[in-house]
Design a protein around this motif. Sequence first.
Motif, PDB file in Angstrom:
ATOM      1  N   THR A  26       0.845  -1.194   0.000  1.00  0.00           N
ATOM      2  CA  THR A  26       0.000   0.000   0.000  1.00  0.00           C
ATOM      3  C   THR A  26       0.883   1.248   0.000  1.00  0.00           C
ATOM      4  N   LEU A 100      -6.817   3.173   5.028  1.00  0.00           N
ATOM      5  CA  LEU A 100      -6.027   2.427   4.064  1.00  0.00           C
ATOM      6  C   LEU A 100      -6.745   2.226   2.738  1.00  0.00           C
ATOM      7  N   TYR A 101      -8.062   2.444   2.705  1.00  0.00           N
ATOM      8  CA  TYR A 101      -8.829   2.073   1.525  1.00  0.00           C
ATOM      9  C   TYR A 101      -9.736   3.204   1.070  1.00  0.00           C
ATOM     10  N   GLN A 341       0.090  -4.623   4.245  1.00  0.00           N
ATOM     11  CA  GLN A 341      -0.690  -3.560   4.871  1.00  0.00           C
ATOM     12  C   GLN A 341       0.136  -2.761   5.880  1.00  0.00           C
TER      13      GLN A 341
END
Length: 362
Positions: A26, A100-101, A341
């Motif tokens: 990421t 994170l998304y 992650q």
Amino acid sequence: MTSRERVLKAINFQVPDRPPVFATITPQVAEKVSAYLNIPYEPPLDSLLSSRISHTKLLTALGNDCVCVGACTSDSSPSKTLADGTIVNEWGMHFKNVGLYNEFSKFPLEHARTVADIESYDFPDPFGQGRFDEATAAIKKYKKTHAIVADLETSIFETAWYLVGLEKLLMDMANQEPYVEALFDKVMEINVEIGKKLVELGADIVWAGDDFGSQQGMIMSPEAWRRIFKPRIKTMIQEFKSVNPDVKVAWHSCGSIFPIIPDFVEIGLDILNPLQPLAKDMDPELLKRTFGKDLVLFGGIDIQELFPYAAPEEIKNNVRKMAAVVGENGGYIIAPAHNIQDDTPVENILAFFDAVKELAQE
């Protein structure tokens, strides 16, 4: 042995000096690792889902044997950021970066009912200006030393759900609403054109995919998958190989998809990813015993519990075990079972790459 030689041996069921590695991260992880190593941070490239095609300098420095390329946002139809921070991409999807998304806030085809609704929608041009500039430059730079992977990420199902909304899409699939298959065909057509262009530019592997599984099983029946998606995935594989018969096709699906793996073999898939080891029936050793003569396996290193919580030596032990068992007789690309992650300590990330490099010395 060069990275390119290592990958080509592995995907042709020959035995390299060690399994090739292909991890993805990421942006948060890229920023953290770059700071730790005191090297410049590369912002992610702009595409529908860009984690795989970004941070190439960092990942090759860490030890990736593959370089991933993709179709970036067209110069003529860039993403836009609204006053409230909402991003509108060239597909018309509205989302915000939350942690994170991305959290989707508007599905542009949420009111679709008819084939005409699909035919009248303004889909992205697969050959929009600038679409392949980044890929062309990366292939020119890395083709001699690394295997080139063309990323299509969400190929049919997931892009459709980002356009329609998951609940509506699943209900409309069950009810066989006429617009659904027209939408799947249109999304597939765009991805086929992009994939064929990337093969023409020099990709060795086309990495397509949609998530058909949850932790405990498939999110649709195998029968529905076979009726709706199997023939379309077969078409994609045939189209990519029509450009280059030697290109390998990988399919990504998170979760438990064991019942349909024989179908993937039947339609000519070469590589299965990501082998989510904690999902039901997806243990990489089981998959190696069952399908290892038919499919190259790609992934298998747990990111749910192992990567974030284990000690570095446990990471190394798992890498050695996977290389010995799943990598036996070739046919294995070692990788985490998804993007690494931000809950993963930097020390564990470096332990993973160090362990893979050490395999060539054993």
